[in-house]
Motif scaffolding. Sequence first.
Motif, PDB file in Angstrom:
ATOM      1  N   MET A   1      10.023  -1.832  -6.063  1.00 58.47           N
ATOM      2  CA  MET A   1       9.019  -1.019  -5.389  1.00 58.47           C
ATOM      3  C   MET A   1       7.883  -1.899  -4.882  1.00 58.47           C
ATOM      4  O   MET A   1       7.379  -1.695  -3.779  1.00 58.47           O
ATOM      5  CB  MET A   1       8.485   0.031  -6.361  1.00 58.47           C
ATOM      6  N   LEU A   2       7.512  -2.894  -5.681  1.00 61.53           N
ATOM      7  CA  LEU A   2       6.420  -3.783  -5.257  1.00 61.53           C
ATOM      8  C   LEU A   2       6.779  -4.485  -3.945  1.00 61.53           C
ATOM      9  O   LEU A   2       5.963  -4.551  -3.019  1.00 61.53           O
ATOM     10  CB  LEU A   2       6.126  -4.809  -6.353  1.00 61.53           C
ATOM     11  N   VAL A   3       8.015  -4.975  -3.875  1.00 56.10           N
ATOM     12  CA  VAL A   3       8.430  -5.643  -2.637  1.00 56.10           C
ATOM     13  C   VAL A   3       8.350  -4.664  -1.469  1.00 56.10           C
ATOM     14  O   VAL A   3       7.870  -4.993  -0.382  1.00 56.10           O
ATOM     15  CB  VAL A   3       9.852  -6.220  -2.795  1.00 56.10           C
ATOM     16  N   ALA A   4       8.802  -3.421  -1.703  1.00 52.56           N
ATOM     17  CA  ALA A   4       8.754  -2.421  -0.634  1.00 52.56           C
ATOM     18  C   ALA A   4       7.313  -2.147  -0.219  1.00 52.56           C
ATOM     19  O   ALA A   4       7.007  -2.011   0.969  1.00 52.56           O
ATOM     20  CB  ALA A   4       9.423  -1.131  -1.094  1.00 52.56           C
ATOM     21  N   LEU A   5       6.421  -2.081  -1.188  1.00 55.05           N
ATOM     22  CA  LEU A   5       5.018  -1.798  -0.871  1.00 55.05           C
ATOM     23  C   LEU A   5       4.429  -2.924  -0.034  1.00 55.05           C
ATOM     24  O   LEU A   5       3.699  -2.668   0.930  1.00 55.05           O
ATOM     25  CB  LEU A   5       4.205  -1.618  -2.157  1.00 55.05           C
ATOM     26  N   ILE A   6       4.762  -4.162  -0.395  1.00 51.49           N
ATOM     27  CA  ILE A   6       4.218  -5.273   0.387  1.00 51.49           C
ATOM     28  C   ILE A   6       4.796  -5.246   1.802  1.00 51.49           C
ATOM     29  O   ILE A   6       4.104  -5.481   2.782  1.00 51.49           O
ATOM     30  CB  ILE A   6       4.515  -6.623  -0.313  1.00 51.49           C
ATOM     31  N   TYR A   7       6.089  -4.899   1.892  1.00 51.31           N
ATOM     32  CA  TYR A   7       6.695  -4.794   3.222  1.00 51.31           C
ATOM     33  C   TYR A   7       5.947  -3.746   4.048  1.00 51.31           C
ATOM     34  O   TYR A   7       5.621  -3.963   5.219  1.00 51.31           O
ATOM     35  CB  TYR A   7       8.172  -4.423   3.082  1.00 51.31           C
ATOM     36  N   LEU A   8       5.663  -2.612   3.433  1.00 50.37           N
ATOM     37  CA  LEU A   8       4.951  -1.551   4.151  1.00 50.37           C
ATOM     38  C   LEU A   8       3.563  -2.010   4.579  1.00 50.37           C
ATOM     39  O   LEU A   8       3.068  -1.622   5.629  1.00 50.37           O
ATOM     40  CB  LEU A   8       4.843  -0.306   3.269  1.00 50.37           C
ATOM     41  N   TYR A   9       2.961  -2.847   3.735  1.00 52.65           N
ATOM     42  CA  TYR A   9       1.641  -3.369   4.090  1.00 52.65           C
ATOM     43  C   TYR A   9       1.703  -4.109   5.412  1.00 52.65           C
ATOM     44  O   TYR A   9       0.828  -3.969   6.266  1.00 52.65           O
ATOM     45  CB  TYR A   9       1.158  -4.283   2.962  1.00 52.65           C
ATOM     46  N   PHE A  10       2.781  -4.864   5.609  1.00 51.62           N
ATOM     47  CA  PHE A  10       2.860  -5.611   6.857  1.00 51.62           C
ATOM     48  C   PHE A  10       3.231  -4.730   8.042  1.00 51.62           C
ATOM     49  O   PHE A  10       3.052  -5.111   9.188  1.00 51.62           O
ATOM     50  CB  PHE A  10       3.831  -6.791   6.722  1.00 51.62           C
ATOM     51  N   GLN A  11       3.743  -3.545   7.758  1.00 51.56           N
ATOM     52  CA  GLN A  11       3.998  -2.612   8.849  1.00 51.56           C
ATOM     53  C   GLN A  11       2.733  -1.862   9.264  1.00 51.56           C
ATOM     54  O   GLN A  11       2.601  -1.438  10.401  1.00 51.56           O
ATOM     55  CB  GLN A  11       5.073  -1.590   8.456  1.00 51.56           C
ATOM     56  N   THR A  12       1.820  -1.657   8.312  1.00 53.31           N
ATOM     57  CA  THR A  12       0.664  -0.805   8.611  1.00 53.31           C
ATOM     58  C   THR A  12      -0.658  -1.553   8.589  1.00 53.31           C
ATOM     59  O   THR A  12      -1.634  -1.073   9.132  1.00 53.31           O
ATOM     60  CB  THR A  12       0.555   0.340   7.589  1.00 53.31           C
ATOM     61  N   GLY A  13      -0.711  -2.709   7.941  1.00 52.87           N
ATOM     62  CA  GLY A  13      -1.958  -3.463   7.927  1.00 52.87           C
ATOM     63  C   GLY A  13      -2.889  -3.114   6.796  1.00 52.87           C
ATOM     64  O   GLY A  13      -3.981  -3.676   6.700  1.00 52.87           O
ATOM     65  N   SER A  14      -2.489  -2.179   5.931  1.00 51.96           N
ATOM     66  CA  SER A  14      -3.314  -1.930   4.748  1.00 51.96           C
ATOM     67  C   SER A  14      -2.423  -1.357   3.656  1.00 51.96           C
ATOM     68  O   SER A  14      -1.271  -1.017   3.908  1.00 51.96           O
ATOM     69  CB  SER A  14      -4.446  -0.963   5.063  1.00 51.96           C
ATOM     70  N   PHE A  15      -2.979  -1.229   2.477  1.00 51.02           N
ATOM     71  CA  PHE A  15      -2.206  -0.665   1.370  1.00 51.02           C
ATOM     72  C   PHE A  15      -2.508   0.809   1.176  1.00 51.02           C
ATOM     73  O   PHE A  15      -2.207   1.377   0.134  1.00 51.02           O
ATOM     74  CB  PHE A  15      -2.481  -1.446   0.081  1.00 51.02           C
ATOM     75  N   ASP A  16      -3.140   1.424   2.166  1.00 49.01           N
ATOM     76  CA  ASP A  16      -3.480   2.839   2.094  1.00 49.01           C
ATOM     77  C   ASP A  16      -2.193   3.679   2.069  1.00 49.01           C
ATOM     78  O   ASP A  16      -1.401   3.637   3.004  1.00 49.01           O
ATOM     79  CB  ASP A  16      -4.325   3.162   3.333  1.00 49.01           C
ATOM     80  N   ILE A  17      -1.999   4.458   1.021  1.00 51.79           N
ATOM     81  CA  ILE A  17      -0.748   5.222   0.907  1.00 51.79           C
ATOM     82  C   ILE A  17      -0.655   6.259   2.027  1.00 51.79           C
ATOM     83  O   ILE A  17       0.409   6.484   2.601  1.00 51.79           O
ATOM     84  CB  ILE A  17      -0.652   5.904  -0.477  1.00 51.79           C
ATOM     85  N   LEU A  18      -1.789   6.861   2.356  1.00 48.24           N
ATOM     86  CA  LEU A  18      -1.762   7.844   3.443  1.00 48.24           C
ATOM     87  C   LEU A  18      -1.406   7.167   4.762  1.00 48.24           C
ATOM     88  O   LEU A  18      -0.770   7.773   5.628  1.00 48.24           O
ATOM     89  CB  LEU A  18      -3.113   8.552   3.543  1.00 48.24           C
ATOM     90  N   GLY A  19      -1.819   5.909   4.903  1.00 52.02           N
ATOM     91  CA  GLY A  19      -1.437   5.143   6.090  1.00 52.02           C
ATOM     92  C   GLY A  19       0.069   4.918   6.117  1.00 52.02           C
ATOM     93  O   GLY A  19       0.705   4.973   7.171  1.00 52.02           O
ATOM     94  N   PHE A  20       0.658   4.663   4.938  1.00 53.92           N
ATOM     95  CA  PHE A  20       2.116   4.513   4.857  1.00 53.92           C
ATOM     96  C   PHE A  20       2.797   5.788   5.370  1.00 53.92           C
ATOM     97  O   PHE A  20       3.815   5.728   6.033  1.00 53.92           O
ATOM     98  CB  PHE A  20       2.572   4.289   3.407  1.00 53.92           C
TER      99      PHE A  20
END
Lengths: 519, 483
Positions: free
Chosen positions: A179-198
């Motif tokens: 899950m951590l790897v997925a979260l970091i991947y999502l960070y690079f898709q959205t530019g932040s770690f905001d879950i609502l942004g995901f």
Amino acid sequence: MLLEFPWLSLVIWLPIIGGIAVIASGEQNAELTKRIALGFALLTFVMSLPLWFGFDASTAAMQFVERSPWLPALGVDYYLGVDGISMPLILLTTFITIFVIIAGWDVISYKPSQYMAAFLIMEGIMVGVFSALDAILFYFFWEAMLIPMFIIIGVWGGPNRVYATIKFFLYTFFGSVFMLVALIYLYFQTGSFDILGFHAAPLGLTAQILIFFAFLLAFAVKVPMFPVHTWLPDAHVEAPTGGSVILAAIMLKIGGYGFLRFSLPIAPDASAQLDWLIITMSLIAVIYIGLVALVQQDMKKLIAYSSIAHMGFVTLGFFIVFAIFQRAETAGAVMGIEGGMVQMISHGFISGALFLCVGVLYDRMHTREISAYGGVINRMPWFGAFVVFFAMANAGLPGTSGFVGEFMVILAAFRADFWFAFLAATTLVLAAAFTLWLVKRVIFGDIGNDNVAALKDLNRRETLNLSVLAAATLAIGIWPKPLIDVMEPTIANLVQQIQVSKLPEGSDLVTPPIARLQP
Amino acid sequence: MTTLTPSISASLLAILPELVILITACTVLIADLYTRADQKQSNHTLTLIGLLGALLAVGFVGGSVPTAAFSESFVRDPMSDLLKGAILVVSLLTFVYAKDYMRDRDMWVGEYHVLLLFAVLGMLIMVSANGFLTLYLGLELLSLCLYALVAFDRDSKAGAEAAMKYFVLGALGSGMLLYGISMLYGASGGFAFADVAAAVASDAVNDKILVFGLVFALIGIAFKFGAVPFHMWMPDVYQGAPTPIVLFLSSAPKIAAFAMAARILIEALGGLQSDWGEILVILSVLSLALGNVVAIAQTNIKRMLAYSTISHVGFIFLGLLAGSEQGYASAMFYSVVYALMSAGAFGVLLLISNKGQDVQELDDLKGLSDRDPWLAAMMALIMFSMAGVPPMVGFVAKLLVLEAIIAQGMVWLAIIAVIFSIIGAFYYLRVIKMIYFDKPITEVPVVTNASARVAITFNGAAILLLGMYPAALFSLCQQAFAG
């Protein structure tokens, strides 16, 4: 004004500070230690009440939001907030912890201050999991949760505790690092770690499927779903009563919560495509694990398996929504998810209470073997009454909270597919079979042996614990409306969200796998 | 990079921390001659004052503008400030932890202080090197002191064997490094990192020679770090050397090794990143795999920690090979954090060793929570941190590295790293299991002095608080590589 005050931070950090205070008070004066611990647990519960009363149930937006930079270099924020999904679970957490503290009062004689402190710290961390809106903050709490539970099972557990606790730790750790790897991947898709942004980020289907599986590993282990459930019976059997209660009542819910907060809104297309997988795993959990529960010789193991079966209902409720969409319906989808949520809250009360009941017997006889009991009701009439009540609730008797969630999920399942509903409904038979048979063998009949004959009925603390939980079970069973009202806008919004494909424009996939409604 | 070229007095100011350490070392050397055998406390006090003084000096001369000194052979920049600070803090911890252990074993003599101080001096020089020659001087000063220190317990056969292995293999590693340096010198015509960087950038220089030089230099770096397949010396040295020396060896020199890698790979050979990046991929994957898997089979805790070091080196390399500023900063963060964790872990082992009874086996940790709850809590905290569990700083360090490599699109590498982290979690958990869940095999109470207790508390608190609030340290690491 109520919204301005950082209630969430208070509810997270108050018990953690309390835990440190309890450790600092040392082991010399156990009575004082327990009082401090109980004081903090009560205070935390009171402080969490404003979340309920100050909650605006007319909106799906996040409330009680707190946000400040935490690790600015990575765009990680200390970002908290609750909606209709997380708020009830936070209250469940603060509520159940009180009973865990009380239940350990006379029973824990080995290092009681560390025991109490572990549960208080655990409480703060779990509230943190439910209220984090930043992915890294979420992961931070999610993993930190393992530490107190590892110690609780390992220090105060049964004879095979070391095996159970290491298995528990490694299983959950294994699930979550992906899950951590997925979260970091999502960070690079959205530019932040905001879950609502995901939630808002467009993602290609392949990426969604990989992310879906990364989340699935984490949440399926936590729920736990078949076939990654095997840690749970071990952990439950070996854990002390309080540990079992927290595990069943709250920690399993964190997996369900993860599906709602992450899997469904972040990867809706992958979820739609793979819903058959989750539905199959859920139905196997309901039927196969129900059958496994039937043959258990150990009371705790039986209730642990029953938890897995009931959590199968929760995941079923969450993932039948896509089949319902196919029939161009949304009301049923909302009901499915709501049913899953109600089931989670209700299972929190019922499984917590059942584990407390087993604890009551175990404290007196030091065995959990079903065959060691029989005719307990002759010596413990009050206790017998409570057990019968909670067993009925576990089997889904109308009028108890167990009925509401199951009924809603089965109703929703009918709108998806008759066979889903048919298979899910077998739980009404299976759950009744394994719980009532348990009650019959333990509670009723003639007095089994001399040990049973020497049993004493509930003391004041135990009575208090079980009656409050019974009241809560009844309250939700008879009048679930306030709970459902609180969740309604959030879940309606979630259903809206997952109907909209997140595949980017002009993606290689011409038609989404399942015909979707237009937003 | 704007560099001020100062006069000789300004040059001396730039090396103030090194001067303080040098003067302290010489003072201890002489003062030791005039103290009676039962008054060795003065050595200890002098050493601590010297280290603290050097720490102050680092803060005093530090700043964001780099200063070069001694004809550009030495540089003081934000990176060197932070790394020197970390080296000095960890060395301070070493001296405090080791005091009782060394005194009980009649090894608390002047030479021990002097050798350690010279090793610190060597590291400070390495960190501030601006050319291969300075770097090599610092490295050899460090290594020669360490060879002697590993054999410091004269009566220990294991110690002598470890020192012999360390010396032979260390000399081999240094030889490789020198050979690589000579090639780089041949290709570029200069020892300064800037000269080599210019040669890499120009088309006139034969790339093959540069790459050959790079490979040999990289072997030297990998050897000093202890990355697989150049790790053979580590388990034996960790097991054979006296624990205080292992404590020192496993912490501060890793920071210096990071400085060496950063100076050579980034400053001098940054233009060949695609070449050394690939080599580091292999080294880091091998280190992660071998370190984590073999550590499980160990029963000797010092050996186990040696393999754990190897796996952490894999993570540091992952950050480096990302090749971005973020990656370098994360590797730097990881090195500093690792040194702190390692110092803490060996610190606990030292504190629970009684007179004449060394803690060697994992079983010796059994039931520590009954014997000394505070030390047990600190050890558990450190083990969770090494396993990468939040809220400890070890998690943040891993997170930063993973983020840096995923930013470069190397998701598969991140997945390999997390898989081996899961495997690694097992042996850290086993230590916690022994501390908390098992019954003690000895009832001997743990006796520690107050300063060691303060030090271990500081160490544990740093690991926890840096994990809760990593922003400050990480922004310092970022500054080191900005621009």
